[in-house]
Design an enzyme around this catalytic site. Structure first.
Site, PDB file in Angstrom:
ATOM      1  N   PRO A 167      -1.547  11.458   2.958  1.00 23.58           N
ATOM      2  CA  PRO A 167      -1.191  11.419   4.384  1.00 23.58           C
ATOM      3  C   PRO A 167      -0.943   9.986   4.846  1.00 23.58           C
ATOM      4  CG  PRO A 167      -3.115  12.811   4.030  1.00 23.58           C
ATOM      5  CD  PRO A 167      -2.855  12.095   2.733  1.00 23.58           C
ATOM      6  N   GLY A 202      -2.613   6.970  -7.045  1.00 17.10           N
ATOM      7  CA  GLY A 202      -2.265   5.600  -6.669  1.00 17.10           C
ATOM      8  C   GLY A 202      -2.382   4.650  -7.840  1.00 17.10           C
ATOM      9  N   GLU A 222      -5.027   7.543 -16.509  1.00 16.75           N
ATOM     10  CA  GLU A 222      -3.570   7.405 -16.442  1.00 16.75           C
ATOM     11  C   GLU A 222      -3.127   6.092 -17.105  1.00 16.75           C
ATOM     12  OE1 GLU A 222      -2.440   7.324 -12.357  1.00 16.75           O
ATOM     13  OE2 GLU A 222      -0.325   7.747 -12.749  1.00 16.75           O
TER      14      GLU A 222
HETATM   15 ZN   LIG Z   1       0.722  11.806 -10.486  1.00 10.96          ZN
END
Ligand SMILES: [Zn+2]
Length: 341
Positions: free
Chosen positions: A107, A177, A207
């Site tokens: 958001p 992020g 990630e």
């Molecule tokens: Zn992603």
């Protein structure tokens, strides 16, 4: 032995569970938004087709996040462009044969447009609903993301929004992020609050090396998340923990990981090959940011067939298994069971 008939991956009914709303906007759609704004004298940004040339998909961690903070967020910065791009994303998934999608978005207040974070979520949900009327074969839900750079107060704000919009189609929360930023352990109370409210939890997991310390991964696993995204830099003992979690969803994004050089090697080296046969976890191929990496979900399945040599029955079985880990209720699961090959 007779050759198996080719699968038409575009018509194959598919589930998409890891798609960032803004990263899924096509370059064509960004260009259309830019043209309208430029004609109205509302932007001095460069043409998106110059900033993101068609065919360029090699965005890595250094170039990917700035593309959003310095460009896309400045182009899609008002109600009209937010609604237009959201509808376009939903329709593009439907045209690719996706029958169920969970979009995710962080958001953000659009100050120039006088839109606060709640107004932003409301507008996204309204646009998703409108797009579904035009593409009734596709049903969509929304996941709200906490940015790794958020403070705990901001994270609680995201949970409050997710709780407030649960009846309108928000089903879960995520943490995403820049993996080189932030400390996820801060968010433990926010995740607990979300779970207590009946929201599901999916987290970007290992990630990048920077977000793959044993401390971080153990913290995330201690939250008992329903699904994990990416699952790249995972030490062996953590892999064993994941393998033992029956029913946990693994959202794996092949093209994104290869194009962004998040893995070493090409498609054959992707950890999809390691996970898809493991009993327990449910592997779901996803696109992550189809607008940036340019590979629609139908193409992700084609790549899986090409590089991992799955047979027709294995592909269809894997696609159907994904139904178990969607965040919608039993009615939607029954619809998908009836619909998927
Ligand atoms: Zn992603």
């Amino acid at each position: 032995m007779a050759e198996e008939p080719d699968l038409d991956f575009k018509s194959m009914p598919k589930i998409e569970l890891h798609a960032h709303l803004t990263g899924s906007i096509s370059r064509k759609c960004l260009h259309e938004i830019w043209e309208v704004k430029r004609a109205a004298g509302e932007t001095d940004l460069e043409d998106p087709l110059i900033v993101m040339p068609p065919g360029r998909h090699d965005y890595d961690l250094k170039t990917f996040f700035p593309l959003f903070s310095t460009y896309i967020y400045n182009l899609v910065n008002d109600l009209k462009s937010l609604e237009y791009s959201t509808k376009s994303v939903v329709k593009n998934f439907a045209e690719d044969g996706v029958v169920y999608v969970e979009l995710r978005t962080t958001p953000r207040a659009m100050t120039v447009a006088g839109l606060d974070k709640s107004g932003y979520v409301e507008a996204v949900l309204r646009a998703i609903k409108a797009a579904q009327l035009e593409a009734p074969s596709l049903h969509a839900r929304l996941i709200l993301s906490i940015d790794r750079r958020n403070s705990i107060e901001e994270a609680h704000g995201v949970i409050a929004l997710a709780k407030g919009f649960q009846e309108q189609g928000v089903v879960a929360i995520d943490i995403c992020g820049d993996p080189t930023k932030g400390d996820v352990s801060l968010f433990t109370p926010a995740i607990e609050e979300a779970k207590a409210a009946g929201l599901k939890v999916t987290i970007h997991f290992a990630e990048a090396e920077a977000s793959a310390s044993e401390a971080e991964l153990n913290t995330i696993l201690s939250w008992l998340p329903d699904r994990l995204g990416h699952v790249i830099h995972v030490p062996e003992d953590i892999k064993r923990q994941i393998a033992a979690r029956t029913g946990i969803g693994l959202e794996l994004c092949l093209s994104c990981n290869v194009h962004a050089k998040m893995i070493v090697g090409s498609f054959e080296a992707h950890h999809f090959g390691e996970w898809w046969r493991v009993d327990g976890p449910v592997v779901v191929p996803c696109t992550d940011d189809v607008g940036v990496f340019g590979s629609p979900l139908s193409n992700e399945w084609r790549l899986i067939q090409e590089h991992f040599k799955l047979q027709r029955a294995e592909i269809l079985g894997l696609a159907r298994k994904g139904i178990d880990v969607i965040f919608a209720g039993d009615d939607e699961k029954s619809r998908l069971i009836g619909l998927m090959w």
